[in-house]
Design a protein around this motif. Structure first.
Motif, short mmCIF file in Angstrom:
data_model
loop_
_atom_site.label_atom_id
_atom_site.label_comp_id
_atom_site.label_asym_id
_atom_site.label_seq_id
_atom_site.Cartn_x
_atom_site.Cartn_y
_atom_site.Cartn_z
N ARG A 91 -16.49 -16.56 2.80
CA ARG A 91 -15.75 -15.98 3.92
C ARG A 91 -16.68 -15.30 4.92
O ARG A 91 -17.82 -14.97 4.64
N PHE A 123 -16.34 -11.97 7.90
CA PHE A 123 -15.58 -10.73 7.99
C PHE A 123 -15.15 -10.45 9.42
O PHE A 123 -15.86 -10.80 10.38
N PHE A 166 0.89 -1.17 0.00
CA PHE A 166 0.00 0.00 0.00
C PHE A 166 0.91 1.21 0.00
O PHE A 166 1.51 1.52 1.03
N GLY A 167 0.98 1.89 -1.13
CA GLY A 167 1.95 2.97 -1.20
C GLY A 167 3.33 2.41 -0.89
O GLY A 167 3.79 1.48 -1.53
N SER A 175 -9.55 -13.91 -1.05
CA SER A 175 -10.96 -13.80 -1.42
C SER A 175 -11.19 -12.79 -2.53
O SER A 175 -12.31 -12.63 -3.01
N GLY A 176 -10.13 -12.10 -2.95
CA GLY A 176 -10.27 -11.20 -4.09
C GLY A 176 -10.71 -9.80 -3.72
O GLY A 176 -10.96 -8.97 -4.58
N ALA A 177 -10.82 -9.50 -2.41
CA ALA A 177 -11.17 -8.14 -2.00
C ALA A 177 -10.03 -7.19 -2.36
O ALA A 177 -10.25 -6.02 -2.66
N ALA A 224 -13.63 -10.32 -6.71
CA ALA A 224 -14.16 -11.08 -5.58
C ALA A 224 -15.31 -11.99 -6.00
O ALA A 224 -15.41 -13.13 -5.55
N HIS A 225 -16.20 -11.48 -6.88
CA HIS A 225 -17.36 -12.31 -7.22
C HIS A 225 -16.94 -13.55 -8.02
O HIS A 225 -17.52 -14.61 -7.87
#
Lengths: 288, 246, 309
Positions: free
Chosen positions: B87, B89, B18-19, B55-57, B77-78
């Motif tokens: 999953r 959360f 992330f950055g 999970s592809g998030a 994700a889908h």
């Protein structure tokens, strides 16, 4: 060259209205769709004092700032805060605040129509020419620009050099964390909302020195301000100021090169391009 | 020929930044079918990020995530859900305006099973019953207690007939009695031979539930083995308690 | 199909049948008002189809409506009228798909602003094209289609929209949209292609608005951008739908009928105060009746609604 100078001068006043909106959205998290009407109200105020009692708009915009502040502070405190308190999720609040501020914008249009009628209005203030590189321009545009620049610089310094400014910036980064360190988030939000409204109204007063207004034109300015704020990346007022110049230049270029009737369409194309290619804004950083 | 256990999930050199911050750093581990894997580590070690990558998030910046033999990095994700990944959360996510029944049905309609109509309702009812919420089908989820909401979330994931189930701190925030119930529930799933990745802080749960543990620290694997092995590992103890204790 | 659903369907059919006789009983002002009511019934119901479950406030109705109207007005001398209706629907669908691809992955505020300006942008472009091509600012639409025919076409469209909305409400797609409205993250992790689902419904909603505009083109013999792309139309649709209640299929209609009469009254008696009235209605919706008239009625009777959408 003409386009460049007029565009920059226009951008100055645009920056002011966009910064007002941004302050409201950034800190209070309410996208105020009645922003344009506040601007038009500011323009009416300047017009009224100038034609009625010969008061210079440059004095009026400072004179009515406390009134605009109080009105906008009250809008947040009594109309928006109940929505914030009852909302279960951010999405829910977003829809509520969109509808409520639209409602407010229509009511303001209705009130201004009742007070001033549906006519276009404008007045002559400082219409004397001045020369930049041999070309004559109207003085009112230059004065409005300098005034707007002073406001923006003042605001920037205030936000970055004072304790209150720091508080507002903290809330804009994270209301949650601010609450934990003991900041009154609701109070800071109301303050930012009021301040943003006062700045927007001042922008309206300045724009009225060289643009023509009517009571129902506010929505156009709301859209322009939104386009600017989104283009600038929502968070930093420097982004909005640069974006305001981009919009001012684009509009001036389209108006003089293609057709004056297409200025809004031009603003829109810019907006769409930003949404498609840099949804975080031209200067914004991508959220993680 | 001995039956090779099939690999359900294979994470190979996955990195996510992330950055400038490297949240997951060159992670690699494997998960066989019918295996229960504990993904543990101190706060901020990148566990949830890892789950979000599977999970592809989130999308991996580098590396491969192979699900049932196919690299799914870059899939949304889908699409991954349709491959049979379900999953829960870290913070419970309920569909507030819907009933318990509808919340659970959500899992069964769009995944790889694609149920509908009476079949879907029966399936949802069955899963509601097995997490212990029978009789509460028509209640609005907003009226439920925290553990019951967690149950709804588990039932929703189970309604998808997952081939791989990801539980992100599903036991967090429960009181001791609830925790016992929760552990029993997951134990049931394990005895059914499900393939599960559990992100967890509760060490008792890890010990009793997991076949194997992967320990993360600062986004990287520092240990991989049975719960007994990894919890005795010096590097793991150091990561949890600080170097001074070693 | 359950018993209540059958009753609901029967009641709906009876209402449509009765409504079909309006042009035979009333001409002039009464019929004109009826056309307006059915027009808004179609627009609000199709708006609700998308915006109800997702909470995306679309202000693009006027853009679709205006393009539909312009398709007919511009090409009436070239193609037969029924072909134009199909073309208008297609234009609406294509525009909706483009907007959807560009904006639906973005958050609510962006979407509102985008749709708000869209009608204005299209209007400016149409005006500009017309003036640079040297024609006048408007287009003459001369057809043999009279008010009763417009009314019946709209009524048929309304029946189709209600039936389609009812079917979608009971389908996987309808369920998917409700989940998206609840929590988009949950929706994605349940296997819903959220972008596709949203675009599908936005396309349906947009093409219906375009078709409505096309059907209404013959009502004005002279079509101008200001009429066709009136931003007020978008706002009226939003208000009526929310006033009626978007959580029920029959909700928007409850907003359309009283609002149309009230609007007619206010524009006739206090033409300068329409904005004020709109504003007050918005505040009414937000602060007093968040679930609309439909929610009010349901609270009053507190039992299973007859026509549950």
């Amino acid at each position: 060259m003409d386009i460049l100078i007029i565009g920059v001068l226009l951008g100055g006043a645009y920056a002011l209205m966009a910064v007002g909106l941004q302050l409201q959205y950034g800190v209070a998290r309410i996208m105020n769709l009645a922003n344009g009407e506040i601007l038009v109200a500011g323009a009416f105020g300047a017009f009224w004092f100038f034609t009625g009692s010969q008061v210079s708009p440059l004095i009026t915009v400072i004179g009515y700032a406390p009134v605009a502040f109080a009105a906008n502070w009250a809008i947040y405190r009594y109309l928006m805060l109940p929505l914030v308190r009852r909302s279960k999720s951010e999405g829910h609040l977003e829809v509520d605040s969109i509808l409520a501020t639209f409602g407010l914008s229509f009511i303001l249009v209705g009130v201004m129509l009742a007070l001033f009628g549906g006519e276009f209005f404008s007045y002559s203030f400082l219409e004397k020419p001045f020369d930049i590189m041999g070309q004559p321009y109207e003085q009112n545009r230059l004065v409005a620009f300098l005034y707007a620049a002073a406001f923006c610089v003042g605001l920037y310094v205030w936000l970055h050099r004072t304790r209150m400014g720091l508080t507002l910036r903290a809330v804009s980064v994270s209301p949650e964390a601010s609450r934990r360190v003991g900041i009154d988030v609701a109070g800071a939000s109301a303050l930012a909302f009021g301040l943003g409204g006062a700045i927007t109204a001042a922008g309206g007063g300045l724009l009225s020195t060289f643009l023509v207004f009517d009571a129902s034109i506010g929505i156009i300015f709301t859209m322009k301000a939104l386009v600017i704020v989104i283009m600038g990346g929502l968070r930093d007022i420097r982004g909005s100021i640069v974006a305001a110049f981009v919009l001012g230049l684009t509009e001036t270029a389209v108006a003089s090169l293609i057709d004056p009737g297409l200025t809004l369409a031009a603003a829109y194309v810019v907006f769409i391009l930003v949404l498609l290619f840099r949804p975080q804004g031209i200067f914004g950083r991508r959220a993680t | 020929m001995a039956a090779e256990p099939h690999t359900a999930l294979s994470v190979r050199g996955v990195t996510r930044t992330f950055g400038g911050l490297v949240a997951v750093d060159d992670m690699s581990f494997e998960l066989a079918e019918h295996e229960v894997l504990g993904l543990i580590g101190p706060n901020g070690s990148g566990k949830t990020t890892m789950i979000n990558l599977i999970s592809g998030a989130l999308k991996a910046s580098r590396g491969e995530i192979v699900l049932f033999g196919e690299n799914v990095v870059g899939e949304s994700a889908h699409a991954i859900a349709r491959r049979g990944v379900a999953r829960t959360f870290q913070l419970v996510r309920m569909l507030e305006s819907m009933s318990v029944m509808e919340n659970v049905e959500t899992g069964g309609v769009f995944g790889h099973a694609r149920r509908w109509g009476a079949e879907l309702r029966d399936h949802a009812r069955h899963n509601i019953a097995r997490v212990g919420l029978a009789g509460k089908e028509d209640e609005p989820v907003g009226a439920l207690t925290y553990i019951d909401q967690k149950r709804v979330e588990l039932a929703r994931a189970l309604a998808a007939d997952p081939r791989l189930l990801l539980l992100d701190e599903w036991l967090a925030g429960l009181n001791p009695t609830e925790l016992q119930t929760g552990i029993e529930l997951v134990e049931d799933l394990r005895s059914e031979g499900r393939t599960i990745v559990i992100v967890e802080h509760v060490m008792d749960a890890i010990r009793s539930l997991c076949d194997r543990c992967v320990v993360m620290n600062s986004g990287a694997v520092i240990a991989d083995g049975t719960p007994r092995e990894v919890l005795a590992d010096d590097a793991v103890i150091a990561a949890y308690l600080g170097d001074a204790h070693v | 199909m359950t018993g209540t659903e059958k009753t609901g369907l029967a009641v709906g059919a009876a209402i449509f049948l009765a409504a079909a006789f309006v042009p035979l009983l009333s001409g002039g002002y009464g019929l004109s008002l009826a056309v307006t009511v059915v027009m808004y019934a179609v627009l609000t119901t199709s708006w609700t189809l998308f915006s109800g479950p997702t909470h995306y406030i679309s202000l693009a109705t006027a853009a679709f409506f205006g393009l539909g109207m312009y398709t007919v007005a511009a090409l009436i001398d070239v193609f037969p009228y029924p072909v134009l209706l199909v073309m208008a629907t297609a234009v609406g669908a294509v525009l909706a798909a483009l907007i959807g691809l560009a904006t639906l992955r973005l958050s609510g505020v962006y979407f509102v602003i985008f749709t708000l300006g869209l009608a204005e942008m299209v209007r400016q472009l149409v005006t500009w094209v017309q003036t640079t091509m040297g024609t006048s600012s408007g287009l003459v639409v001369l057809t043999g289609i009279d008010e009763p025919m417009i009314y019946w076409q709209l009524l048929a469209l309304a029946a189709a929209v209600y039936l389609a909305s009812w079917r979608i409400g009971r389908s996987r797609l309808g369920f998917a949209l409700r989940i998206i409205g609840g929590d988009e993250v949950v929706a994605r992790h349940s296997g819903i292609n959220t972008a596709h689902a949203k675009i599908a419904l936005f396309v349906i909603s947009g093409s219906v608005a375009a078709l409505t505009g096309a059907i209404l083109a013959p009502r004005w013999t002279y079509v101008e951008p200001v009429i066709a792309f009136s931003p007020m139309l978008s706002f009226l649709v939003v208000i009526m739908a929310l006033l009626g209640g978007v959580h029920r299929l029959w909700g928007p209609l409850l907003g359309v009928i009283p609002f149309t009469f009230l609007w007619d009254l206010v524009t006739a008696t206090f033409p300068n105060q329409t904005a004020l009235m709109l504003g007050l209605c918005f505040l009414l919706i937000v602060y007093i009746i968040p679930n609309g008239f439909a929610g009010l009625i349901e609270n009053l009777i507190r039992r299973r609604p007859l026509l549950a959408g």
